[in-house]
Design an enzyme around this catalytic site. Sequence first.
Site, PDB file in Angstrom:
ATOM      1  N   ARG A 273       0.733  -1.305  -0.014  1.00 42.03           N
ATOM      2  CA  ARG A 273      -0.134   0.094  -0.044  1.00 42.03           C
ATOM      3  C   ARG A 273       0.935   1.486   0.026  1.00 42.03           C
ATOM      4  O   ARG A 273       0.593   2.518  -0.231  1.00 42.03           O
ATOM      5  CB  ARG A 273      -0.917  -0.038   1.296  1.00 42.03           C
TER       6      ARG A 273
ATOM      7  N   TRP B 152       1.310   6.656   6.058  1.00 47.86           N
ATOM      8  CA  TRP B 152       1.560   7.217   4.720  1.00 47.86           C
ATOM      9  C   TRP B 152       1.162   8.729   5.449  1.00 47.86           C
ATOM     10  O   TRP B 152       0.097   8.729   5.484  1.00 47.86           O
ATOM     11  CB  TRP B 152       0.553   6.827   3.840  1.00 47.86           C
TER      12      TRP B 152
ATOM     13  N   LYS C 190      -3.192   7.819 -21.278  1.00 48.04           N
ATOM     14  CA  LYS C 190      -3.685   6.748 -20.805  1.00 48.04           C
ATOM     15  C   LYS C 190      -3.351   5.565 -21.660  1.00 48.04           C
ATOM     16  O   LYS C 190      -3.080   4.724 -21.431  1.00 48.04           O
ATOM     17  CB  LYS C 190      -4.820   6.960 -20.265  1.00 48.04           C
TER      18      LYS C 190
ATOM     19  N   GLU D  17       0.155   4.929 -23.109  1.00 50.00           N
ATOM     20  CA  GLU D  17       1.286   4.275 -21.977  1.00 50.00           C
ATOM     21  C   GLU D  17       1.204   2.912 -21.674  1.00 50.00           C
ATOM     22  O   GLU D  17       1.884   2.313 -21.380  1.00 50.00           O
ATOM     23  CB  GLU D  17       1.403   5.471 -20.954  1.00 50.00           C
TER      24      GLU D  17
ATOM     25  N   LYS E 290       7.291   4.597 -12.173  1.00 46.92           N
ATOM     26  CA  LYS E 290       6.282   5.454 -11.593  1.00 46.92           C
ATOM     27  C   LYS E 290       6.717   6.928 -11.379  1.00 46.92           C
ATOM     28  O   LYS E 290       6.175   7.876 -11.311  1.00 46.92           O
ATOM     29  CB  LYS E 290       5.755   4.885 -10.290  1.00 46.92           C
TER      30      LYS E 290
HETATM   31  O1  M6R Z   1       4.820  12.081 -10.170  1.00 42.31           O
HETATM   32  P1  M6R Z   1       4.552  13.116 -11.101  1.00 42.31           P
HETATM   33  O2  M6R Z   1       3.058  13.659 -10.975  1.00 42.31           O
HETATM   34  O3  M6R Z   1       5.320  14.327 -11.073  1.00 42.31           O
HETATM   35  O4  M6R Z   1       4.619  12.490 -12.285  1.00 42.31           O
HETATM   36  C1  M6R Z   1       4.580  13.021 -13.522  1.00 42.31           C
HETATM   37  C2  M6R Z   1       4.481  11.819 -14.821  1.00 42.31           C
HETATM   38  O5  M6R Z   1       5.559  11.590 -14.768  1.00 42.31           O
HETATM   39  C3  M6R Z   1       3.257  11.072 -14.726  1.00 42.31           C
HETATM   40  O6  M6R Z   1       1.942  11.969 -14.719  1.00 42.31           O
HETATM   41  C4  M6R Z   1       3.158  10.276 -15.888  1.00 42.31           C
HETATM   42  O7  M6R Z   1       2.849  10.902 -17.078  1.00 42.31           O
HETATM   43  C5  M6R Z   1       2.341   9.015 -15.663  1.00 42.31           C
HETATM   44  N1  M6R Z   1       2.601   7.685 -15.962  1.00 42.31           N
HETATM   45  C6  M6R Z   1       1.022   9.129 -16.442  1.00 42.31           C
HETATM   46  O8  M6R Z   1       0.090   8.174 -16.433  1.00 42.31           O
END
Ligand code: M6R
Length: 608
Positions: free
Chosen positions: A27, A75, A485, A488, A603
């Site tokens: 989590r 968290w 979405k 990716e 991530k």
């Molecule tokens: O952690 P962050 O919000 O800064 O990350 C930004 C992008 O890397 C993130 O939103 C990415 O585009 C995602 N994989 C989209 O789903």
Amino acid sequence: MCGIIGFVGNKKAAPILLNGLERLEYRGYDSAGIAVIKNGEFEIEKTVERISALKEATQNGEAVKGEIGIGHTRWATHGVPSEKNAHPHLGFKGRFAIVHNGIIENYFELKSELEAEGIAFASETDTEVIAHLLEKYYSGDVFGAISKTVSLLKGSYALGILCSEQPETLYAARNFSPLIIGLGEQENFIASDVTALVSHTKNVLYTKDGEIAVITKNKVDLFSLKGEKISREPTFISWNVDAAEKGGFDHFMMKEIKEQPDVIVKTFEPRIKNKEVFFEGLKLSDEKLKSINRIIITGCGSAYHTGVVAKYVFEELLKIPVEVDLASEFRYRNPVIDKNTLVMVISQSGETADTLAALKEAKSRGAYILGIVNVVGSSIAKEADDVIYTWAGPEIAVATTKAYSAQLIVLYLFGIYAAEKRKSASANLLNILLDEIRSLPPKIESVFKMEDTIKSLAKRHFKMGSVFFIGRNIDYGTAMEGSLKLKEISYINSEAYAAGELKHGTISLIEKGKIVIALSAFEPLRDKMMSNIKEVKARGAFVIATDIKGNSETHKEADEVLYIPKTHPLLLASVEIVPLQLFAYYVALYNKCDIDKPRNLAKSVTVE
Ligand code: M6R
């Protein structure tokens, strides 16, 4: 997201608690701790490292004696990750130890009252007020102290409670935060989710809001706050540990999509008081807010897309220029910024290298920096002048869904807050928007009912070679996010265009069978979208449109229409993104892609 485990039985509690906490690691957490009672005294162990560090420090828990205990993975929401903020927390007389999931909305008032009575706080958490209230109201009756304490709390909680004067009883209470009781042989458990329990027992009792549980090794009693006894049949859990981690879903992405209504409530509820928006701990003064004459929003990927949506919302509400830029571009520009520029830096992780660099660039030029961040204590949260947290909890799937939704909510709230202070929008409009924000969760739930329709649409089209998303105004922002979405996680070539731009080049790519996803739910520009749909249809495109339920015009033009519930156009992105998330999920599923961990992606992108 925080996790809770509790145990009472004939075995050493600590090894069971540590094992349960490990099961909850998925989590996400930043610190952890356990409390065990032995000979009427608490032994408390905490760490800001991994659970493995706690195990090492306690010889896998064997060094901690005692057969009753509670444990927690934290968290951070109130206060940075640290040992003093890690749970369990003790009451001021040391007789109560508690673990808590959720957010106490009125903790500030309660804390001030307790401090005025001379009670000192050891942590920055909202949780600690609960431990002190229990001490305050305890005079030999633990149940009475719990029911009095929880009657004073506003917000959400799942609580595990121990009293050193009742060393054979584990107490639990719940309101708007999940809490499960595991039933064993001569032993019983509490946990925030079944993952922590399934290796010990598959028979569980699901508690409901406003209930208190009194648990010994041989007995579990459930009561209402008034002390009325409640009877409930146990449920048998057939999930294995892997399924339990994902809440019974096959992927974290789907679990997180389905968490969105809940996350939205968690993000807005504590911030709306008496029809006004309030941000706890916001340093930005009203005077400073009134002096702002320009806003720049920056972020990467989906965070940038929330900025694209917010630009339209802010310009409508605040009537000042708003610029949105990709952080990776912004950091190498020569941006014109002064002390009257507010730079909003959006990031789920708070660690994205480009976003952090953009923040530093803007700061060095004198801008006031407001971070919108999900991870408490992250680099962006620390570097910003001010921060508003999105309380989405940890997001595990690489493709963001619930954090994106929480960012939108914070941005709407900030727009309403600033418009109220600057008197730049009518009180009537701001009230309507606040009411509409409250109605978003059930609307999103109703989109979930379309899941089968979306799944069969994905089944028919998952082999599409490429796809275009088009939209105007707020729908343009949603087109960008829907397109990202899909690409990716399914590796399908997908591009988003402002619909009016088609005729300036892109339309030459439209040919028979090309899929165009036309976002048409933004009512002020629906007629324009209908023209764009006609243009691409005339060239052979297969059009999947979105629109508001009840509008039959779109069906005359498009091949398929996904109808969503009506909401205020300024908030539309929150509802309209959901069918696109589900579509992306199912297209990726039919293409047998690794949905939670798409190739080449991380991530958190902490390198340039
Ligand atoms: O952690 P962050 O919000 O800064 O990350 C930004 C992008 O890397 C993130 O939103 C990415 O585009 C995602 N994989 C989209 O789903």
